[in-house]
Enzyme design. Structure first.
Site, mmCIF file in Angstrom:
data_model
loop_
_atom_site.group_PDB
_atom_site.id
_atom_site.type_symbol
_atom_site.label_atom_id
_atom_site.label_comp_id
_atom_site.label_asym_id
_atom_site.label_seq_id
_atom_site.Cartn_x
_atom_site.Cartn_y
_atom_site.Cartn_z
ATOM 1 N N CYS A 255 -2.703 0.368 9.983
ATOM 2 C CA CYS A 255 -3.768 -0.537 9.509
ATOM 3 C C CYS A 255 -4.734 -0.976 10.599
ATOM 4 O O CYS A 255 -5.845 -1.385 10.292
ATOM 5 C CB CYS A 255 -3.185 -1.825 8.939
ATOM 6 N N HIS B 82 0.828 -1.216 0.000
ATOM 7 C CA HIS B 82 0.000 0.000 0.000
ATOM 8 C C HIS B 82 0.864 1.270 0.000
ATOM 9 O O HIS B 82 2.023 1.238 0.425
ATOM 10 C CB HIS B 82 -0.852 0.048 1.279
#
Ligand code: CIR
Length: 253
Positions: free
Chosen positions: A247, A160
């Protein structure tokens, strides 16, 4: 009191999605211990931590960041790039509805929250295996009226955008220049990770401190040398599932 949403670690955590990492055995109990310590660090920072339950059909549930992006003005509900993760979204949307107006990303767009980096009024969107051009366009159309500037950023070598770059203070980004071109962030001050710690670019910025993995001591020194207050946590078992510190929570208020 400020609010942080987290999500329980599924019994099937070891069946998580993996893109850049080899599958290695994961000790789910150890991951849960680390997750509890992470939640304690949020509580210590003054957050009311609300943990959503998970079921065994959502191995990646703990990585709640990927399901939404929360801004002052609204919450954007993501459409995750991995099909297996879309089942995580409805419960998060319901929880967010209590706090924010909701906007949803719709097909054909796919986007993981881990690809959306908000730094002041700039929103950078990672172009990765999870996040496509249609998502950049939808994010732009939704956020422009609120005065945000949205730009797509190519990312290489990691899952990501926020594996490669995170915001650690107003106008300051921590990044790994191997995974992202620092020139995409003109006008920002950049702290590069120590080259021996490529996975160290993911830090969770809170109001008065940064939560950061204890496993990256050299990059930690670079952050403290900048005058940042850093609180370390051990996220090593969570890292085996390709997740890091941003996250595991959504800061909603
Ligand atoms: C996945 O591949 O979707 C999970 N195993 C890891 C997601 C980590 N999330 C994040 O970096 N925002």
């Amino acid at each position: 009191m400020r609010i942080a949403l987290t999500r329980a670690i599924s019994d099937r955590f070891a069946d998580c999605e993996l893109t850049h990492l080899e599958r290695v055995p994961i000790d789910v109990e150890k991951a849960r211990e680390q997750h509890r310590a992470y939640e304690a660090a949020l509580a210590e920072a003054g957050y009311d931590v609300r943990q959503l339950p998970a079921t065994d059909d959502m191995p990646d549930s703990v990585f709640i960041e990927d399901t939404a992006v929360v801004l002052d003005e609204l919450a954007l509900v993501m459409r995750p790039g991995a099909r297996s993760r879309r089942i995580e979204v409805p419960a998060v949307e319901t929880a967010l509805r209590e706090h924010k107006r909701i906007a949803r990303i719709a097909a054909p767009a796919t986007v993981d929250g881990g690809d959306v980096l908000v730094a002041g009024r700039s929103v950078f969107v990672g172009q990765t295996t999870r996040t496509n051009e249609a998502a950049v366009a939808q994010l732009r159309a939704t956020l422009m009226p609120y005065g945000y500037r949205v730009c797509g950023v190519p990312v290489r070598g990691c899952l990501h955008l926020k594996s490669a770059a995170t915001c650690v203070a107003d106008g300051v980004l921590l990044l790994n220049p191997e995974w992202i071109d620092a020139r995409a962030f003109a006008g920002f001050d950049v702290v590069a990770v120590d080259p021996r710690e490529p996975e160290a670019a993911n830090a969770l910025r809170l109001d008065d401190r940064v939560i950061f993995p204890v496993t990256f001591p050299r990059t930690l020194e670079r952050l403290t040398a900048r005058g940042l207050r850093v609180c370390t946590v051990d996220a090593s078992e969570l890292a085996k599932a390709e997740g890091a510190v941003t996250c595991c929570s959504l800061i909603v208020a």
